[in-house]
Design a protein around this motif. Structure first.
Motif, PDB file in Angstrom:
ATOM      1  N   ASN A 143       0.796  -1.226   0.000  1.00  0.00           N
ATOM      2  CA  ASN A 143       0.000   0.000   0.000  1.00  0.00           C
ATOM      3  C   ASN A 143       0.829   1.276   0.000  1.00  0.00           C
ATOM      4  OD1 ASN A 143      -2.471  -1.469   0.135  1.00  0.00           O
ATOM      5  ND2 ASN A 143      -2.148  -1.755   2.336  1.00  0.00           N
ATOM      6  N   ARG A 144       2.104   1.194   0.343  1.00  0.00           N
ATOM      7  CA  ARG A 144       2.941   2.385   0.415  1.00  0.00           C
ATOM      8  C   ARG A 144       4.356   2.047  -0.053  1.00  0.00           C
ATOM      9  NH1 ARG A 144       0.868   6.439   3.571  1.00  0.00           N
ATOM     10  NH2 ARG A 144       2.937   7.298   3.946  1.00  0.00           N
ATOM     11  N   LEU A 145       4.953   2.970  -0.793  1.00  0.00           N
ATOM     12  CA  LEU A 145       6.344   2.820  -1.207  1.00  0.00           C
ATOM     13  C   LEU A 145       7.047   4.148  -0.997  1.00  0.00           C
ATOM     14  CD1 LEU A 145       8.616   1.132  -2.498  1.00  0.00           C
ATOM     15  CD2 LEU A 145       7.904   2.061  -4.713  1.00  0.00           C
ATOM     16  N   ASN A 146       7.976   4.190  -0.050  1.00  0.00           N
ATOM     17  CA  ASN A 146       8.738   5.399   0.205  1.00  0.00           C
ATOM     18  C   ASN A 146       9.906   5.463  -0.770  1.00  0.00           C
ATOM     19  OD1 ASN A 146       7.142   6.107   2.470  1.00  0.00           O
ATOM     20  ND2 ASN A 146       8.314   4.702   3.760  1.00  0.00           N
ATOM     21  N   LEU A 147      10.003   6.546  -1.505  1.00  0.00           N
ATOM     22  CA  LEU A 147      11.075   6.709  -2.485  1.00  0.00           C
ATOM     23  C   LEU A 147      12.303   7.278  -1.773  1.00  0.00           C
ATOM     24  CD1 LEU A 147       9.047   8.126  -5.497  1.00  0.00           C
ATOM     25  CD2 LEU A 147       9.675   5.759  -4.997  1.00  0.00           C
ATOM     26  N   VAL A 148      13.116   6.383  -1.260  1.00  0.00           N
ATOM     27  CA  VAL A 148      14.317   6.753  -0.522  1.00  0.00           C
ATOM     28  C   VAL A 148      15.538   6.441  -1.368  1.00  0.00           C
ATOM     29  CG1 VAL A 148      13.267   6.468   1.734  1.00  0.00           C
ATOM     30  CG2 VAL A 148      14.304   4.504   0.608  1.00  0.00           C
ATOM     31  N   GLY A 149      16.665   7.058  -1.026  1.00  0.00           N
ATOM     32  CA  GLY A 149      17.871   6.916  -1.826  1.00  0.00           C
ATOM     33  C   GLY A 149      18.393   5.501  -1.906  1.00  0.00           C
ATOM     34  N   MET A 150      18.155   4.693  -0.883  1.00  0.00           N
ATOM     35  CA  MET A 150      18.673   3.323  -0.864  1.00  0.00           C
ATOM     36  C   MET A 150      17.773   2.351  -1.623  1.00  0.00           C
ATOM     37  SD  MET A 150      17.768   2.314   3.082  1.00  0.00           S
ATOM     38  CE  MET A 150      18.400   3.883   3.683  1.00  0.00           C
ATOM     39  N   LEU A 151      16.684   2.825  -2.190  1.00  0.00           N
ATOM     40  CA  LEU A 151      15.741   1.948  -2.859  1.00  0.00           C
ATOM     41  C   LEU A 151      16.336   1.435  -4.169  1.00  0.00           C
ATOM     42  CD1 LEU A 151      12.745   1.051  -2.409  1.00  0.00           C
ATOM     43  CD2 LEU A 151      12.129   2.856  -4.033  1.00  0.00           C
ATOM     44  N   PRO A 152      16.319   0.133  -4.424  1.00  0.00           N
ATOM     45  CA  PRO A 152      16.793  -0.387  -5.711  1.00  0.00           C
ATOM     46  C   PRO A 152      15.989   0.209  -6.853  1.00  0.00           C
ATOM     47  CG  PRO A 152      16.517  -2.169  -4.121  1.00  0.00           C
ATOM     48  CD  PRO A 152      15.917  -0.951  -3.501  1.00  0.00           C
ATOM     49  N   LEU A 153      16.649   0.461  -7.984  1.00  0.00           N
ATOM     50  CA  LEU A 153      15.981   1.126  -9.094  1.00  0.00           C
ATOM     51  C   LEU A 153      14.835   0.306  -9.661  1.00  0.00           C
ATOM     52  CD1 LEU A 153      18.979   2.713 -11.019  1.00  0.00           C
ATOM     53  CD2 LEU A 153      17.294   3.860  -9.607  1.00  0.00           C
ATOM     54  N   ASP A 154      14.887  -1.027  -9.500  1.00  0.00           N
ATOM     55  CA  ASP A 154      13.811  -1.835 -10.051  1.00  0.00           C
ATOM     56  C   ASP A 154      12.632  -1.988  -9.091  1.00  0.00           C
ATOM     57  OD1 ASP A 154      15.176  -3.357  -8.216  1.00  0.00           O
ATOM     58  OD2 ASP A 154      14.984  -5.226  -9.347  1.00  0.00           O
ATOM     59  N   ALA A 155      12.789  -1.537  -7.842  1.00  0.00           N
ATOM     60  CA  ALA A 155      11.721  -1.705  -6.853  1.00  0.00           C
ATOM     61  C   ALA A 155      10.460  -0.918  -7.207  1.00  0.00           C
ATOM     62  CB  ALA A 155      12.223  -1.319  -5.463  1.00  0.00           C
ATOM     63  N   PRO A 156      10.554   0.375  -7.613  1.00  0.00           N
ATOM     64  CA  PRO A 156       9.316   1.084  -7.975  1.00  0.00           C
ATOM     65  C   PRO A 156       8.566   0.413  -9.117  1.00  0.00           C
ATOM     66  CG  PRO A 156      11.107   2.644  -7.650  1.00  0.00           C
ATOM     67  CD  PRO A 156      11.719   1.281  -7.648  1.00  0.00           C
ATOM     68  N   GLY A 157       9.313  -0.107 -10.097  1.00  0.00           N
ATOM     69  CA  GLY A 157       8.652  -0.774 -11.211  1.00  0.00           C
ATOM     70  C   GLY A 157       7.889  -2.012 -10.777  1.00  0.00           C
ATOM     71  N   ARG A 158       8.508  -2.807  -9.900  1.00  0.00           N
ATOM     72  CA  ARG A 158       7.846  -4.012  -9.403  1.00  0.00           C
ATOM     73  C   ARG A 158       6.617  -3.659  -8.570  1.00  0.00           C
ATOM     74  NH1 ARG A 158      10.860  -6.148  -5.823  1.00  0.00           N
ATOM     75  NH2 ARG A 158      12.799  -4.959  -5.941  1.00  0.00           N
ATOM     76  N   TRP A 159       6.733  -2.599  -7.772  1.00  0.00           N
ATOM     77  CA  TRP A 159       5.615  -2.185  -6.905  1.00  0.00           C
ATOM     78  C   TRP A 159       4.460  -1.658  -7.756  1.00  0.00           C
ATOM     79  CZ3 TRP A 159       2.749   2.117  -5.577  1.00  0.00           C
ATOM     80  CH2 TRP A 159       2.080   2.074  -4.343  1.00  0.00           C
ATOM     81  N   CYS A 160       4.757  -0.863  -8.780  1.00  0.00           N
ATOM     82  CA  CYS A 160       3.699  -0.301  -9.624  1.00  0.00           C
ATOM     83  C   CYS A 160       3.030  -1.384 -10.465  1.00  0.00           C
ATOM     84  CB  CYS A 160       4.279   0.793 -10.531  1.00  0.00           C
ATOM     85  SG  CYS A 160       4.796   2.293  -9.652  1.00  0.00           S
ATOM     86  N   GLU A 161       3.812  -2.308 -10.983  1.00  0.00           N
ATOM     87  CA  GLU A 161       3.233  -3.381 -11.794  1.00  0.00           C
ATOM     88  C   GLU A 161       2.246  -4.218 -10.984  1.00  0.00           C
ATOM     89  OE1 GLU A 161       6.480  -5.592 -13.330  1.00  0.00           O
ATOM     90  OE2 GLU A 161       7.120  -4.010 -14.721  1.00  0.00           O
ATOM     91  N   ARG A 162       2.470  -4.317  -9.689  1.00  0.00           N
ATOM     92  CA  ARG A 162       1.562  -5.048  -8.819  1.00  0.00           C
ATOM     93  C   ARG A 162       0.157  -4.458  -8.860  1.00  0.00           C
ATOM     94  NH1 ARG A 162       3.407  -5.381  -2.648  1.00  0.00           N
ATOM     95  NH2 ARG A 162       5.231  -6.167  -3.762  1.00  0.00           N
ATOM     96  N   HIS A 163       0.078  -3.152  -9.148  1.00  0.00           N
ATOM     97  CA  HIS A 163      -1.223  -2.475  -9.160  1.00  0.00           C
ATOM     98  C   HIS A 163      -1.671  -2.125 -10.580  1.00  0.00           C
ATOM     99  CE1 HIS A 163      -0.933  -2.306  -4.848  1.00  0.00           C
ATOM    100  NE2 HIS A 163       0.186  -1.604  -4.899  1.00  0.00           N
ATOM    101  N   GLY A 164      -1.028  -2.703 -11.590  1.00  0.00           N
ATOM    102  CA  GLY A 164      -1.473  -2.510 -12.960  1.00  0.00           C
ATOM    103  C   GLY A 164      -0.936  -1.267 -13.636  1.00  0.00           C
ATOM    104  N   TYR A 165       0.140  -0.694 -13.103  1.00  0.00           N
ATOM    105  CA  TYR A 165       0.743   0.493 -13.687  1.00  0.00           C
ATOM    106  C   TYR A 165       2.064   0.131 -14.352  1.00  0.00           C
ATOM    107  CZ  TYR A 165      -2.400   3.743 -11.215  1.00  0.00           C
ATOM    108  OH  TYR A 165      -3.482   4.455 -10.774  1.00  0.00           O
ATOM    109  N   ARG A 166       2.384   0.851 -15.418  1.00  0.00           N
ATOM    110  CA  ARG A 166       3.743   0.769 -15.942  1.00  0.00           C
ATOM    111  C   ARG A 166       4.531   1.933 -15.347  1.00  0.00           C
ATOM    112  NH1 ARG A 166       0.872   2.844 -20.413  1.00  0.00           N
ATOM    113  NH2 ARG A 166       1.707   4.815 -21.223  1.00  0.00           N
ATOM    114  N   CYS A 167       5.802   1.719 -15.124  1.00  0.00           N
ATOM    115  CA  CYS A 167       6.587   2.675 -14.343  1.00  0.00           C
ATOM    116  C   CYS A 167       7.899   2.981 -15.052  1.00  0.00           C
ATOM    117  CB  CYS A 167       6.851   2.104 -12.947  1.00  0.00           C
ATOM    118  SG  CYS A 167       7.879   3.159 -11.905  1.00  0.00           S
TER     119      CYS A 167
END
Length: 297
Positions: A57-81
């Motif tokens: 339900n939440r993804l904090n965009l922090v500096g240590m976040l792997p670059l592929d993490a937002p894409g995986r999180w968004c795809e879970r909800h039907g978004y392309r990122c």
């Protein structure tokens, strides 16, 4: 035997390995030891980032976040990122809906129906280009109105806006600028300059040309001062009224600036921006009252 320090959190452990891998801070450490600390730091940073991406339900965009993490999180909800490498700028989009844009420090939130952005505390969205340059836009508009008024006043009917330079045909004639009826608009009698050059200059800047320039410049002003969609306050696109707003976010790869278009593809950043266009337009009126030195390009 020296004991390694203990830590309560993975990010603290990652920071310690990064400190140990610094060759300036540890000039006598062997290369293989530095490499081991670098690899350990990267591993723990990735673990921290992966843990941050586990909340559906939440993804904090922090500096240590792997670059592929937002894409995986968004795809879970039907978004392309699309992720901007190096700055953790994220643009998520579903079908033809307006894109959702977030930056480092923001939080992506899934409310059960769509992804929204929760800006980081204390973040102040910078003013839009047209807001910041609003006074310049107003001043430029006033100058164009004045140019139009004077050009129209120089015409005595609807066909008299086109002027032509006419050299003298006999020794007793003067160099003149004439209208469509061959009537004299102005006699050209410069004391020092060449009469033909002055006459040609006056004729080339007749009311017809001035009115065309006013119309063209007004279109530039309208384009640069047009309203954008809410997304454009954060990540300007290429469509519609945003044609002049290729402002950013501008990133660099090997010294070459680039931006993302509406499809999320990287394209070269343009040389001309709204701010630059407005300042160049104003430069031709720099001798008029009200022009400010800070408007110079």
């Amino acid at each position: 035997m020296r004991r390694e320090p203990t830590f309560a959190r993975l990010d603290q452990l990652a920071a310690w390995h990064e400190q140990q891998a610094d060759p300036l801070a540890r000039p006598f450490r062997r290369g293989v030891e530095i490499l081991e600390h670098q690899q350990s730091a990267a591993l723990f940073r990735r673990m921290v980032g992966n843990r941050a991406a586990t909340d559906p339900n939440r993804l904090n965009l922090v500096g240590m976040l792997p670059l592929d993490a937002p894409g995986r999180w968004c795809e879970r909800h039907g978004y392309r990122c699309t992720v901007s490498n190096g700055s953790i700028g994220v643009m998520a989009q579903r079908s033809d809906e307006p894109p959702v844009v977030a930056r480092l420090g923001d939080t992506l939130v899934w409310n059960g129906e769509k992804i929204t952005v929760q800006e980081r505390p204390g973040l102040v969205t910078p003013p839009r280009e047209d807001d910041a340059m609003g006074e310049l836009v107003q001043w430029l508009g006033d100058q164009l109105d004045e140019d139009e008024r004077i050009a129209q006043a120089a015409c005595w009917d609807e066909w008299s806006d086109v002027w032509t330079a006419r050299p003298p045909q006999a020794s007793y004639e003067r160099y003149t600028v004439v209208d469509y009826l061959d009537d004299v608009v102005v006699a050209v009698t410069p004391e020092n300059a060449d009469a033909d050059s002055v006459g040609q200059h006056v004729a080339r800047h007749d009311p017809a040309r001035v009115l065309r320039e006013v119309g063209a410049k007004r279109q530039l002003l309208d384009a640069s001062n047009a309203d954008c969609s809410p997304a454009c306050r954060r990540d300007h696109t290429f469509s519609g009224s945003c044609a002049l707003r290729w402002m950013g976010p501008v990133s660099e790869i090997d010294g070459e600036p680039w931006v993302r278009n509406e499809d999320g593809r990287q394209v070269p950043a343009p040389m001309v921006t709204t701010k630059w266009t407005l300042r160049l337009l104003a430069l031709s009126y720099a001798d008029r009252p009200g022009y400010r030195a800070e408007w110079r390009p």
